[in-house]
Design a protein around this motif. Structure first.
Motif, PDB file in Angstrom:
ATOM      1  N   VAL A  13       3.080   8.996  -1.907  1.00  0.00           N
ATOM      2  CA  VAL A  13       1.906   8.274  -2.363  1.00  0.00           C
ATOM      3  C   VAL A  13       0.730   9.231  -2.423  1.00  0.00           C
ATOM      4  O   VAL A  13       0.449   9.947  -1.467  1.00  0.00           O
ATOM      5  N   PHE A  14       0.063   9.275  -3.550  1.00  0.00           N
ATOM      6  CA  PHE A  14      -1.145  10.066  -3.702  1.00  0.00           C
ATOM      7  C   PHE A  14      -2.282   9.094  -4.021  1.00  0.00           C
ATOM      8  O   PHE A  14      -2.086   8.138  -4.748  1.00  0.00           O
ATOM      9  N   PHE A  15      -3.454   9.330  -3.485  1.00  0.00           N
ATOM     10  CA  PHE A  15      -4.575   8.504  -3.896  1.00  0.00           C
ATOM     11  C   PHE A  15      -5.852   9.313  -3.801  1.00  0.00           C
ATOM     12  O   PHE A  15      -5.982  10.228  -2.987  1.00  0.00           O
ATOM     13  N   THR A  16      -6.788   8.974  -4.653  1.00  0.00           N
ATOM     14  CA  THR A  16      -8.058   9.683  -4.648  1.00  0.00           C
ATOM     15  C   THR A  16      -8.871   9.241  -3.453  1.00  0.00           C
ATOM     16  O   THR A  16      -9.018   8.049  -3.191  1.00  0.00           O
ATOM     17  N   THR A  17      -9.401  10.187  -2.673  1.00  0.00           N
ATOM     18  CA  THR A  17     -10.216   9.854  -1.512  1.00  0.00           C
ATOM     19  C   THR A  17     -11.688   9.838  -1.856  1.00  0.00           C
ATOM     20  O   THR A  17     -12.474   9.218  -1.167  1.00  0.00           O
ATOM     21  N   ALA A  18     -12.076  10.540  -2.926  1.00  0.00           N
ATOM     22  CA  ALA A  18     -13.474  10.544  -3.367  1.00  0.00           C
ATOM     23  C   ALA A  18     -13.534  11.107  -4.767  1.00  0.00           C
ATOM     24  O   ALA A  18     -12.718  11.944  -5.131  1.00  0.00           O
ATOM     25  N   SER A 427      -7.709   0.075 -10.022  1.00  0.00           N
ATOM     26  CA  SER A 427      -9.094   0.443 -10.313  1.00  0.00           C
ATOM     27  C   SER A 427     -10.061  -0.308  -9.411  1.00  0.00           C
ATOM     28  O   SER A 427      -9.837  -1.482  -9.064  1.00  0.00           O
ATOM     29  N   PHE A 428     -11.156   0.394  -9.084  1.00  0.00           N
ATOM     30  CA  PHE A 428     -12.207  -0.190  -8.251  1.00  0.00           C
ATOM     31  C   PHE A 428     -13.560   0.110  -8.890  1.00  0.00           C
ATOM     32  O   PHE A 428     -13.826   1.243  -9.301  1.00  0.00           O
ATOM     33  N   LEU A 429     -14.405  -0.904  -8.991  1.00  0.00           N
ATOM     34  CA  LEU A 429     -15.793  -0.741  -9.392  1.00  0.00           C
ATOM     35  C   LEU A 429     -16.662  -1.131  -8.203  1.00  0.00           C
ATOM     36  O   LEU A 429     -16.576  -2.266  -7.710  1.00  0.00           O
ATOM     37  N   HIS A 430     -17.475  -0.189  -7.718  1.00  0.00           N
ATOM     38  CA  HIS A 430     -18.281  -0.435  -6.512  1.00  0.00           C
ATOM     39  C   HIS A 430     -17.387  -0.916  -5.374  1.00  0.00           C
ATOM     40  O   HIS A 430     -17.711  -1.874  -4.659  1.00  0.00           O
ATOM     41  N   ASP A 431     -16.214  -0.268  -5.257  1.00  0.00           N
ATOM     42  CA  ASP A 431     -15.256  -0.550  -4.179  1.00  0.00           C
ATOM     43  C   ASP A 431     -14.633  -1.941  -4.265  1.00  0.00           C
ATOM     44  O   ASP A 431     -13.967  -2.373  -3.329  1.00  0.00           O
ATOM     45  N   MET A 432     -14.809  -2.614  -5.395  1.00  0.00           N
ATOM     46  CA  MET A 432     -14.181  -3.911  -5.587  1.00  0.00           C
ATOM     47  C   MET A 432     -13.029  -3.766  -6.578  1.00  0.00           C
ATOM     48  O   MET A 432     -13.202  -3.187  -7.657  1.00  0.00           O
ATOM     49  N   PRO A 433     -11.822  -4.245  -6.234  1.00  0.00           N
ATOM     50  CA  PRO A 433     -10.696  -4.121  -7.168  1.00  0.00           C
ATOM     51  C   PRO A 433     -10.927  -4.926  -8.435  1.00  0.00           C
ATOM     52  O   PRO A 433     -11.390  -6.067  -8.387  1.00  0.00           O
ATOM     53  N   PRO A 445     -19.783   2.846 -11.286  1.00  0.00           N
ATOM     54  CA  PRO A 445     -18.932   3.855 -10.638  1.00  0.00           C
ATOM     55  C   PRO A 445     -17.496   3.362 -10.527  1.00  0.00           C
ATOM     56  O   PRO A 445     -17.245   2.261 -10.029  1.00  0.00           O
ATOM     57  N   TRP A 446     -16.578   4.181 -10.987  1.00  0.00           N
ATOM     58  CA  TRP A 446     -15.178   3.772 -11.145  1.00  0.00           C
ATOM     59  C   TRP A 446     -14.287   4.694 -10.316  1.00  0.00           C
ATOM     60  O   TRP A 446     -14.325   5.920 -10.479  1.00  0.00           O
ATOM     61  N   LEU A 447     -13.490   4.101  -9.462  1.00  0.00           N
ATOM     62  CA  LEU A 447     -12.557   4.853  -8.635  1.00  0.00           C
ATOM     63  C   LEU A 447     -11.147   4.355  -8.913  1.00  0.00           C
ATOM     64  O   LEU A 447     -10.927   3.144  -9.016  1.00  0.00           O
ATOM     65  N   ILE A 448     -10.201   5.278  -9.086  1.00  0.00           N
ATOM     66  CA  ILE A 448      -8.808   4.913  -9.317  1.00  0.00           C
ATOM     67  C   ILE A 448      -7.962   5.372  -8.139  1.00  0.00           C
ATOM     68  O   ILE A 448      -8.005   6.547  -7.750  1.00  0.00           O
TER      69      ILE A 448
END
Length: 623
Positions: A13-18, A427-433, A445-448
């Motif tokens: 499992v890989f995931f982006t930490t920041a 996907s997360f926008l402002h830490d919300m899925p 701000p978009w985090l995957i």
């Protein structure tokens, strides 16, 4: 950075930490190349006027551009050996040298990468639909999904040499060699960028060129990311466009040519008669472009528009400030050109991403591709591997099948192994899925978070899964007119030879429809079928269109009507009428350079100077 986390079932499992700062940069080519081409024939005016530009106004029969552009030479009359051909990534010494110089493990061209990136986009976007809302009511209830051809699985080979993996298309598509559009694109690029006299030197009827002509490589841009050196051809340039003025040239065949390509000669009678409507319109071609080509065009554009960002949260490619501004589309039917349209990058992004940042979308897809490729090459060590990417519609994972490219069962002592990687994202926008389709269209701000796991299924089951994906790569072709069975098709197929001198004409022998009568074999990856009622309808429209053209030409010849051209070819200061039967090709070229001609008739005082006479009254013009 990303962290490696252990979970059961042999999955990684890989995931982006920041979010990271990721600054792709241009790198200089190690060798000389040709100058970037420029548009000829006054076509540059299309770049600065939104909407479709008819080559010939269908109502007044006045030409907006030189009439010479209307008739496309036959592909078999063009000497392809006189122009620089395509160079695969693995055969590009410059790519390999740059990868070694900058210590990058992967190299690829836009042609080999866009299919992979498309499947990653389908995954990241959650199969987001395209935006067709600006179109007329004729398309209000038409599908807004990507076409089956766009979603077809993509296969590539990662060719390993001296620590560098070169990404090439796997098993060069046998259909590409027999597809008139493959060759048409190359010829029409020269047709649109060379003066008539220079273009004619590339026809087979012209004397052979000297051996030192056209020996330099085409103009390329090389760009570097964390793991990649990427190459993209630079088609054309105009310094009046934003940024460096570079844009792409795309040729778009009308719908019956694309759907019934083996019957292109009969279908070349099909006409584009109007701006809007479900058929025989520019709008129909634009609608199909959105669903089948904009994503590819956008990726090609983004690859060569890297521009470092100062934003510490994420990197946008700043495409509006970058090196590729858009694409010039030429609409044609393989026999005649109908018109031109310049589609800026912003317009393509609006149809694909809505209000989202296209640069950000592309950056995330490319970063995910880098991580996937690292997992792929780690599967079997330092050797060439073959892989297939398949993101099935409405499936929340991307399947990737990996196997060694060159495997000798005798020397290896076992059958060829195969592995299946499965990629999932969230996907997360402002830490919300959120859904991927929502994230793509957002400016927040978009985090995957992403997961790459290795399937624990038996190899036999994995091969069955691969076989299913390969069946989805199978494309059924329609028998062309006059061909009724596989025996006839085999003979017809063998005669198709666009790249060299066409074989002598000979009647197609008739068989009884049984494969035993087939004089030569067809590739097993091909399938053929009789034309459907929809295809027969398009063929009928093409026949009717050809009859109408012949009728109009006969009427104009009888009436002695002269061909009238609106405006000088590229003079924005004064509009002019040119009587084409009074102006030589050399004069037309001189006019294109903005020179005064004695034979040019000045425009009337009340005519708008330098404007296209076709007013943008259609929604197409406002997209």
């Amino acid at each position: 950075m990303y962290n490696l986390v252990y979970i059961p079932d042999e999955a990684k499992v890989f995931f982006t930490t920041a979010p990271e700062v990721w600054n792709p940069v241009d790198v200089e080519s190690p060798s000389d190349h040709k100058p970037i081409a420029r548009l000829a024939h006054g076509l540059s005016r299309v770049l600065f006027n939104p909407g479709v530009h008819w080559l010939q106004d269908p109502r007044s029969r006045v030409y907006n551009f030189p009439p010479w552009l209307e008739s496309i030479p036959k592909v078999t009359d063009f000497a392809f050996e006189r122009v620089t051909g395509f160079v695969k990534s693995s055969q590009d010494n410059d790519l390999h040298e740059l990868a070694k110089r900058h210590d990058r493990p992967f190299v690829g061209s836009t042609s080999s990468l866009t299919g992979l990136l498309s499947h990653i986009y389908f995954l990241v976007s959650g199969d987001r639909e395209v935006d067709t809302s600006p179109l007329s009511r004729a398309f209000a209830h038409e599908p807004a999904t990507f076409t089956p051809g766009q979603r077809m699985p993509t296969s590539v080979i990662l060719n390993y040499k001296d620590g560098v993996y070169s990404i090439d298309a796997d098993k060069v598509n046998i259909l590409a060699e027999k597809n008139v559009l493959t060759w048409m694109g190359t010829m029409l690029e020269k047709f649109l960028t060379l003066p008539e006299s220079e273009f004619k030197k590339l026809l087979r009827s012209a004397p052979e060129l000297s051996s030192d002509q056209d020996s330099q490589k085409e103009a390329y841009r090389y760009a570097m990311t964390d793991s990649f050196i990427m190459r993209s051809q630079l088609d054309c340039i105009d310094s009046r466009l934003p940024g460096t003025g570079v844009f792409d040239i795309k040729t778009r065949a009308a719908v019956p040519i694309r759907l019934d390509v083996l019957n292109y000669e009969e279908n070349s009678g099909y006409l584009i008669r109007k701006l809007t409507g479900s058929l025989e319109s520019f709008e129909k071609e634009y609608y199909d472009l959105i669903r089948s080509a904009f994503l590819k065009y956008r990726q090609v554009t983004a690859v060569i528009t890297f521009y470092p960002s100062n934003d510490p949260q994420y990197v946008s490619f700043q495409a509006r400030i970058g090196n590729m501004d858009g694409v010039l589309v030429t609409y044609h039917n393989t026999a005649r050109v109908f018109g031109f349209q310049y589609i800026p990058l912003e317009e393509m992004e609006a149809r694909l991403y809505g209000l989202g940042d296209g640069g950000r979308v592309f950056e995330k897809c490319l970063r995910l591709l880098e991580c996937i490729l690292k997992e792929i090459v780690d599967t079997y060590g330092k050797r060439s591997v073959r892989c297939t990417f398949d993101k099935r519609d409405q499936n929340d994972q991307l399947d990737i099948f990996v196997e060694p490219a060159n495997w000798d069962e005798v020397s290896e002592g076992k059958s060829c192994p195969i592995a299946q990687l499965e990629v999932r994202v969230e996907s997360f926008l402002h830490d919300m899925p959120v859904r991927g389709s929502t994230a793509v269209a957002s400016d927040k701000p978009w985090l995957i978070h992403w997961v790459i796991s290795r399937s624990v299924e038996e190899e036999s089951d994995i091969r069955d899964n691969l076989a299913y994906s390969q069946r989805r790569q199978l494309r059924a072709l329609n028998f062309p007119a006059g061909v009724e069975n596989l025996a006839d098709m085999a003979v017809h197929w063998e005669k198709i030879d666009f790249g060299r001198a066409q074989l002598p004409e000979s009647p197609i022998p008739k068989g009884n429809g049984h494969e035993s009568d087939q004089p030569m074999s067809l590739d097993r990856s091909l399938a053929f079928r009789s034309a459907s009622p929809e295809i027969e309808h398009l063929r009928r429209l093409a026949r009717e269109g050809r009859d109408e053209i012949l009728r109009l030409e006969a009427e104009e010849a009888t009436a002695g009507r002269e061909k009238i051209v609106w405006g000088s070819a590229d003079d924005f200061g004064q509009a002019e009428y040119i009587r084409s039967n009074e102006v030589t090709a050399e004069d037309t070229s001189a006019c294109a350079a903005g020179c005064d001609l004695d034979k040019v008739v000045p425009s009337l005082p009340d005519e708008p100077s330098g404007e296209n006479p076709i007013q943008d009254v259609d929604q197409l013009a406002n997209r």
